[in-house]
Design a protein around this motif. Sequence first.
Motif, PDB file in Angstrom:
ATOM      1  N   ASP A   9     -22.391   9.331 113.073  1.00 37.83           N
ATOM      2  CA  ASP A   9     -22.041  10.289 112.030  1.00 37.83           C
ATOM      3  C   ASP A   9     -20.620  10.785 112.233  1.00 37.83           C
ATOM      4  O   ASP A   9     -20.143  10.918 113.363  1.00 37.83           O
ATOM      5  N   ASP A  10     -19.958  11.055 111.130  1.00 37.93           N
ATOM      6  CA  ASP A  10     -18.585  11.544 111.134  1.00 37.93           C
ATOM      7  C   ASP A  10     -18.484  12.654 110.094  1.00 37.93           C
ATOM      8  O   ASP A  10     -19.430  12.885 109.342  1.00 37.93           O
ATOM      9  N   GLN A  11     -17.373  13.343 110.052  1.00 37.55           N
ATOM     10  CA  GLN A  11     -17.154  14.383 109.046  1.00 37.55           C
ATOM     11  C   GLN A  11     -15.658  14.589 108.880  1.00 37.55           C
ATOM     12  O   GLN A  11     -14.890  14.431 109.829  1.00 37.55           O
ATOM     13  N   ASN A  12     -15.242  14.938 107.669  1.00 38.07           N
ATOM     14  CA  ASN A  12     -13.832  15.217 107.415  1.00 38.07           C
ATOM     15  C   ASN A  12     -13.499  16.621 107.917  1.00 38.07           C
ATOM     16  O   ASN A  12     -14.256  17.567 107.709  1.00 38.07           O
ATOM     17  N   SER A  81     -10.824  12.406 109.388  1.00 37.00           N
ATOM     18  CA  SER A  81     -12.180  12.406 109.931  1.00 37.00           C
ATOM     19  C   SER A  81     -12.153  12.887 111.382  1.00 37.00           C
ATOM     20  O   SER A  81     -11.141  12.768 112.079  1.00 37.00           O
ATOM     21  N   ARG A  82     -13.297  13.404 111.818  1.00 37.60           N
ATOM     22  CA  ARG A  82     -13.409  13.878 113.190  1.00 37.60           C
ATOM     23  C   ARG A  82     -13.152  12.735 114.172  1.00 37.60           C
ATOM     24  O   ARG A  82     -12.455  12.901 115.176  1.00 37.60           O
ATOM     25  N   PRO A 102     -14.528  21.826 109.983  1.00 35.92           N
ATOM     26  CA  PRO A 102     -14.942  20.935 108.895  1.00 35.92           C
ATOM     27  C   PRO A 102     -14.311  21.351 107.566  1.00 35.92           C
ATOM     28  O   PRO A 102     -14.065  22.537 107.326  1.00 35.92           O
ATOM     29  N   SER A 106     -18.173  20.282 102.978  1.00 33.33           N
ATOM     30  CA  SER A 106     -18.306  18.841 103.195  1.00 33.33           C
ATOM     31  C   SER A 106     -19.508  18.587 104.096  1.00 33.33           C
ATOM     32  O   SER A 106     -19.875  19.423 104.907  1.00 33.33           O
ATOM     33  N   PRO A 108     -21.556  15.814 106.786  1.00 35.07           N
ATOM     34  CA  PRO A 108     -21.357  14.633 107.624  1.00 35.07           C
ATOM     35  C   PRO A 108     -21.781  13.369 106.868  1.00 35.07           C
ATOM     36  O   PRO A 108     -22.596  13.427 105.952  1.00 35.07           O
TER      37      PRO A 108
END
Length: 171
Positions: A9-12, A81-82, A102, A106, A108
């Motif tokens: 998983d990633d997140q902006n 992205s993280r 984050p 947004s 993930p």
Amino acid sequence: FLWSPPLFDDQNMLIFLAPLRAKMARLEDVKGLRFGGVLGYRYEGFDEMVALGTLIKENAGSAQASLRQVCLGRVDFTQMSRAMFEALVADSGCAARLLVQPVPNSAPFGRRVMIGKADPAMAAKVGEAIEQMPCDRLWRSVAASYRIPLAACRGTLTWAHYGLLKGNRTQ
């Protein structure tokens, strides 16, 4: 095309230089600031603000250059992205002074591999290998170095999976 199971998983994230006045709770909280983007990238929400003139965008040639603009104070923040941030932060020149949060509202998302429909057997093997990657000691080590949380291992990595992960397409 088909999507594989998620690798992780990633997140902006928004990246600011300390001190940050306050946590950005809404996208509108960045109005009037200078945004460091990457030339050719599209940024949901921010592009609309730039078009309306409520956000100033300074383009850089790469994510690393955009992060460096933050470090130099040429822009107020950037977005990436993280996983990208974790890969670049050590070489930013100001890692200890960066604040990350984050992007407001947004969620993930899963990082996946796009697989062609022409080879369903390969797609199945890739999917199986990805599901077993949390069992691979080297993958766990790489993921940990970028602070990427992984799902728990659900079995053992077989030799067939190992061959596929190493690029041996005949397995």
